[in-house]
Design a protein around this motif. Sequence first.
Motif, PDB file in Angstrom:
ATOM      1  N   ILE A 162       0.858  -0.731  -0.047  1.00 27.86           N
ATOM      2  CA  ILE A 162       0.004   0.208  -0.136  1.00 27.86           C
ATOM      3  C   ILE A 162       0.453   1.238  -0.058  1.00 27.86           C
ATOM      4  O   ILE A 162       0.306   2.100  -1.195  1.00 27.86           O
ATOM      5  CB  ILE A 162      -0.936  -0.236   1.156  1.00 27.86           C
ATOM      6  N   PHE A 163       1.758   1.244   0.782  1.00 25.58           N
ATOM      7  CA  PHE A 163       2.981   2.153   0.978  1.00 25.58           C
ATOM      8  C   PHE A 163       3.543   2.790  -0.359  1.00 25.58           C
ATOM      9  O   PHE A 163       3.856   3.270  -1.279  1.00 25.58           O
ATOM     10  CB  PHE A 163       3.757   2.004   1.670  1.00 25.58           C
ATOM     11  N   ASN A 164       3.818   1.413  -0.941  1.00 24.93           N
ATOM     12  CA  ASN A 164       4.291   1.447  -2.391  1.00 24.93           C
ATOM     13  C   ASN A 164       3.957   2.586  -3.607  1.00 24.93           C
ATOM     14  O   ASN A 164       4.397   2.811  -4.774  1.00 24.93           O
ATOM     15  CB  ASN A 164       5.275   0.350  -2.554  1.00 24.93           C
ATOM     16  N   THR A 165       2.305   2.632  -3.770  1.00 25.76           N
ATOM     17  CA  THR A 165       1.945   4.131  -4.033  1.00 25.76           C
ATOM     18  C   THR A 165       2.294   5.235  -4.346  1.00 25.76           C
ATOM     19  O   THR A 165       1.920   5.523  -6.065  1.00 25.76           O
ATOM     20  CB  THR A 165       0.748   3.989  -3.820  1.00 25.76           C
ATOM     21  N   ALA A 166       2.857   5.742  -3.127  1.00 25.98           N
ATOM     22  CA  ALA A 166       2.946   7.373  -3.123  1.00 25.98           C
ATOM     23  C   ALA A 166       4.325   7.547  -4.189  1.00 25.98           C
ATOM     24  O   ALA A 166       4.006   8.406  -5.087  1.00 25.98           O
ATOM     25  CB  ALA A 166       3.246   7.762  -1.456  1.00 25.98           C
ATOM     26  N   PRO A 167       5.302   6.579  -4.381  1.00 28.96           N
ATOM     27  CA  PRO A 167       6.666   7.194  -5.511  1.00 28.96           C
ATOM     28  C   PRO A 167       6.165   6.729  -6.775  1.00 28.96           C
ATOM     29  O   PRO A 167       7.761   7.305  -7.069  1.00 28.96           O
ATOM     30  CB  PRO A 167       7.242   6.256  -4.326  1.00 28.96           C
ATOM     31  N   VAL A 168       5.901   5.787  -7.030  1.00 31.68           N
ATOM     32  CA  VAL A 168       6.072   5.001  -8.057  1.00 31.68           C
ATOM     33  C   VAL A 168       6.026   5.627  -9.687  1.00 31.68           C
ATOM     34  O   VAL A 168       6.535   5.155 -10.484  1.00 31.68           O
ATOM     35  CB  VAL A 168       4.487   4.004  -8.132  1.00 31.68           C
ATOM     36  N   ALA A 203      -0.823  10.889  -0.457  1.00 35.44           N
ATOM     37  CA  ALA A 203       0.893  10.612  -0.790  1.00 35.44           C
ATOM     38  C   ALA A 203       0.260  11.008   1.454  1.00 35.44           C
ATOM     39  O   ALA A 203       0.673  10.114   2.176  1.00 35.44           O
ATOM     40  CB  ALA A 203       2.128  11.564  -1.017  1.00 35.44           C
ATOM     41  N   ILE A 204       0.017  12.196   1.548  1.00 35.08           N
ATOM     42  CA  ILE A 204      -0.138  12.428   2.541  1.00 35.08           C
ATOM     43  C   ILE A 204      -1.505  11.986   3.436  1.00 35.08           C
ATOM     44  O   ILE A 204      -1.856  11.385   5.173  1.00 35.08           O
ATOM     45  CB  ILE A 204      -0.986  14.273   3.011  1.00 35.08           C
ATOM     46  N   ALA A 205      -2.183  10.914   2.616  1.00 31.92           N
ATOM     47  CA  ALA A 205      -3.315   9.987   3.241  1.00 31.92           C
ATOM     48  C   ALA A 205      -3.256   8.572   3.459  1.00 31.92           C
ATOM     49  O   ALA A 205      -3.155   7.974   4.639  1.00 31.92           O
ATOM     50  CB  ALA A 205      -5.055  10.534   2.753  1.00 31.92           C
ATOM     51  N   LEU A 206      -1.756   8.443   3.117  1.00 36.36           N
ATOM     52  CA  LEU A 206      -1.633   6.781   3.110  1.00 36.36           C
ATOM     53  C   LEU A 206      -0.562   6.412   4.839  1.00 36.36           C
ATOM     54  O   LEU A 206      -0.974   5.684   5.258  1.00 36.36           O
ATOM     55  CB  LEU A 206      -0.418   6.893   2.139  1.00 36.36           C
ATOM     56  N   PRO A 207      -0.071   7.379   5.081  1.00 32.80           N
ATOM     57  CA  PRO A 207       0.216   7.158   6.504  1.00 32.80           C
ATOM     58  C   PRO A 207      -0.854   6.759   7.612  1.00 32.80           C
ATOM     59  O   PRO A 207      -0.929   6.147   8.298  1.00 32.80           O
ATOM     60  CB  PRO A 207       1.297   8.259   6.872  1.00 32.80           C
ATOM     61  N   PHE A 208      -1.481   7.832   7.441  1.00 32.45           N
ATOM     62  CA  PHE A 208      -2.696   7.568   8.146  1.00 32.45           C
ATOM     63  C   PHE A 208      -4.081   6.827   7.999  1.00 32.45           C
ATOM     64  O   PHE A 208      -4.344   5.939   8.711  1.00 32.45           O
ATOM     65  CB  PHE A 208      -3.745   8.791   7.827  1.00 32.45           C
ATOM     66  N   TYR A 209      -3.632   6.148   6.181  1.00 34.20           N
ATOM     67  CA  TYR A 209      -4.937   5.083   6.123  1.00 34.20           C
ATOM     68  C   TYR A 209      -4.327   4.193   6.635  1.00 34.20           C
ATOM     69  O   TYR A 209      -5.084   2.797   7.356  1.00 34.20           O
ATOM     70  CB  TYR A 209      -4.786   5.096   4.523  1.00 34.20           C
ATOM     71  N   VAL A 210      -3.006   3.412   6.333  1.00 37.80           N
ATOM     72  CA  VAL A 210      -2.392   2.103   7.197  1.00 37.80           C
ATOM     73  C   VAL A 210      -2.090   1.655   8.713  1.00 37.80           C
ATOM     74  O   VAL A 210      -2.413   0.917   8.959  1.00 37.80           O
ATOM     75  CB  VAL A 210      -0.498   2.202   6.233  1.00 37.80           C
ATOM     76  N   MET A 211      -1.914   3.515   9.008  1.00 44.81           N
ATOM     77  CA  MET A 211      -2.158   3.145  10.838  1.00 44.81           C
ATOM     78  C   MET A 211      -3.265   2.287  11.787  1.00 44.81           C
ATOM     79  O   MET A 211      -3.518   2.016  12.061  1.00 44.81           O
ATOM     80  CB  MET A 211      -1.640   4.795  11.061  1.00 44.81           C
ATOM     81  N   ALA A 212      -4.230   3.406  10.563  1.00 43.23           N
ATOM     82  CA  ALA A 212      -5.937   3.174  10.526  1.00 43.23           C
ATOM     83  C   ALA A 212      -6.025   1.610  10.563  1.00 43.23           C
ATOM     84  O   ALA A 212      -6.866   0.460  11.497  1.00 43.23           O
ATOM     85  CB  ALA A 212      -6.971   4.008   9.806  1.00 43.23           C
ATOM     86  N   LEU A 213      -5.087   1.123   9.599  1.00 45.55           N
ATOM     87  CA  LEU A 213      -5.837  -0.671   9.542  1.00 45.55           C
ATOM     88  C   LEU A 213      -4.462  -1.402   9.819  1.00 45.55           C
ATOM     89  O   LEU A 213      -5.462  -2.075  11.061  1.00 45.55           O
ATOM     90  CB  LEU A 213      -4.839  -1.042   7.586  1.00 45.55           C
ATOM     91  N   TYR A 214      -3.519  -0.726  10.747  1.00 42.95           N
ATOM     92  CA  TYR A 214      -2.610  -1.204  11.455  1.00 42.95           C
ATOM     93  C   TYR A 214      -3.181  -1.571  13.118  1.00 42.95           C
ATOM     94  O   TYR A 214      -3.551  -2.405  13.660  1.00 42.95           O
ATOM     95  CB  TYR A 214      -1.547  -1.520  11.353  1.00 42.95           C
ATOM     96  N   GLY A 215      -3.266   0.206  13.576  1.00 42.45           N
ATOM     97  CA  GLY A 215      -3.769   0.440  14.942  1.00 42.45           C
ATOM     98  C   GLY A 215      -4.766   0.857  15.633  1.00 42.45           C
ATOM     99  O   GLY A 215      -5.126   0.544  15.964  1.00 42.45           O
ATOM    100  N   GLY A 216      -5.662   0.761  14.299  1.00 38.48           N
ATOM    101  CA  GLY A 216      -6.696   1.435  14.686  1.00 38.48           C
ATOM    102  C   GLY A 216      -6.928   2.820  14.625  1.00 38.48           C
ATOM    103  O   GLY A 216      -6.038   3.584  15.183  1.00 38.48           O
ATOM    104  N   ARG A 217      -8.032   3.065  15.138  1.00 43.10           N
ATOM    105  CA  ARG A 217      -8.293   4.310  15.584  1.00 43.10           C
ATOM    106  C   ARG A 217      -7.600   4.919  17.300  1.00 43.10           C
ATOM    107  O   ARG A 217      -7.344   6.623  16.855  1.00 43.10           O
ATOM    108  CB  ARG A 217     -10.034   5.022  16.227  1.00 43.10           C
ATOM    109  N   ARG A 218      -7.102   4.169  17.735  1.00 43.42           N
ATOM    110  CA  ARG A 218      -6.801   4.381  19.513  1.00 43.42           C
ATOM    111  C   ARG A 218      -5.439   4.952  18.427  1.00 43.42           C
ATOM    112  O   ARG A 218      -4.360   5.726  19.502  1.00 43.42           O
ATOM    113  CB  ARG A 218      -6.501   3.356  19.637  1.00 43.42           C
ATOM    114  N   SER A 219      -4.518   3.968  17.684  1.00 39.13           N
ATOM    115  CA  SER A 219      -3.325   4.401  17.008  1.00 39.13           C
ATOM    116  C   SER A 219      -3.700   6.171  16.401  1.00 39.13           C
ATOM    117  O   SER A 219      -2.175   6.718  16.301  1.00 39.13           O
ATOM    118  CB  SER A 219      -2.617   3.696  15.800  1.00 39.13           C
TER     119      SER A 219
END
Length: 540
Positions: A162-168, A203-219
């Motif tokens: 998922i992260f790999n999309t931003a720079p391709v 790009a600015i949204a991807l860290p938030f998107y992945v973190m929501a998947l991994y750690g949920g709202r708390r993270s």
Amino acid sequence: MFQQILAPVGGSLGLSFIVAVLPVLAVLILLGILRRPAWEAALAGLAIGLIAAVAVWRMPVGLAADAVLNGAVFALWPVMWIVLSALLLYNIAVKSGRFDAFRAWLLTNLPNDRRVVLVVIGFCFGALLEGVSGFGTPVAITSSLLILVGFPALEALVFVLIFNTAPVAFGALGVPVTVLGAVTGLPAHTLAAMIGRQLPFIAIALPFYVMALYGGRRSLRALWPLLLVAGGSFALSQFVSSNYLDYALTDVLSALGSLGATLIFLRTWRPAPDPEFAIDASILNVQAPTRTVASWQGWLPWLIASAVVILWTHFGVFLVGEQKIHWPGLDNAIAITLYDSRPYAAVWVFQPLTTGTAILISALITTLIVRLSLADFIACIGQTLRQAWLAVITVMLIIGLAYLMNYSGMAYTLGKAVASTGHLFVFLSPFLGWVAVLLSGSDTSGNALFGNLQVVAAHQLHFDPVLFAATNSSGGVMGKMVSPQNIATGVAVTRLKGQEGVVFARTFWHSIIVTLALSIIVAGQQFLFPWIIPTLGVGR
């Protein structure tokens, strides 16, 4: 000369579209639903594609075979040569203890929090690797690092894909943009500027998107300042470098900017400790190799590779000895009906000093600096071949299918059908690039295939051609997330080899969601904020 047929099924473009999409559906179903290995999905797609090309699109068997072979050779050189060289560098780093040293540096200099490591390595460092090599190697290397700090292999792969999309779109020093400019006749710097006004929103949204998947709202609540710095610095650097500096260096500058800003920020701010995401104590006990190697030396292989590739490209070393080989029996033997019967060139550009060779030189320099023995170096070569041989076969099959669909006219049937949907084309345009990169694994190839089609459709619908040419590239990067080539390379260094279908199933809907988000951005830029589109000639 073979004339491509755009509507071979009863003269109906709609019915022809249904048949043309069958090879793509075969790959998607076998990977995503039946969870079969990528090579099986690619082989099935190629078999269906051959039947359709010969029996329905009436492509001569000899031309079909030449098209597949042309794609397979391109897959070997330069695509997999880059991958093999990068994996060799990775194995040298592992063998010499520098990979463990890199892990030790991370554990020493970053908070004891897997979420922070995910952002720094999966997003920032992965983008740097994409800018240097691309073609799936960032996925393989960064996922390995995440696994070393305690991530399950499947989670690690999904997140870095998922992260790999931003720079391709600016990967491999901007080659996709250069090719897009060549096939559309639009200035490459203007297209780069437009892409740089689309992807920063993602790009600015991807860290938030992945973190929501991994750690949920708390993270998200706990780490939002870090996520904003990482994504925001990347997005800002991507915009500035693509619009006002040199688009060829966009990825490298964006990644370094994001990595530097994130590491500096972590010097003054750290998230509150959370035991659930703490790195396991046994991992913190660094293994023997890292006790004899200073942790800073973990950066050596990647800094050497970055420097060599940048200098290699800047001084045009890759052009030395270049040979353009006109493919016998295929070059200019086909007329592209959609483009006024323009002859379809089939030229394999053989560059002995391509980027893969630059990375090989980096691997040799690293070998000498870390004083790896000849026996260990040869062992690294053997390990690389064992890891990558199945990925090589998979990529040859999938790119062979992509070339077959291009030369037979099936791909142009798909494109014309999508371009004939009127104003709905605004939302479907990103998916043209998505399909092209799904098959070829390369944003460069996706731009070569559908870049001009996007411009033709835009003119017909009175839309902005710069916007839709750029959208082809921006949409293509979302297809990279689920490309069998990208996934096959990523699993090569993990225990998930042969389980590409499982990885594909986990990433597919994320790919669709992010592409739909891009569609909304494109619609807004066309209808609501047209001032954001650069005029021809704008850019560096």
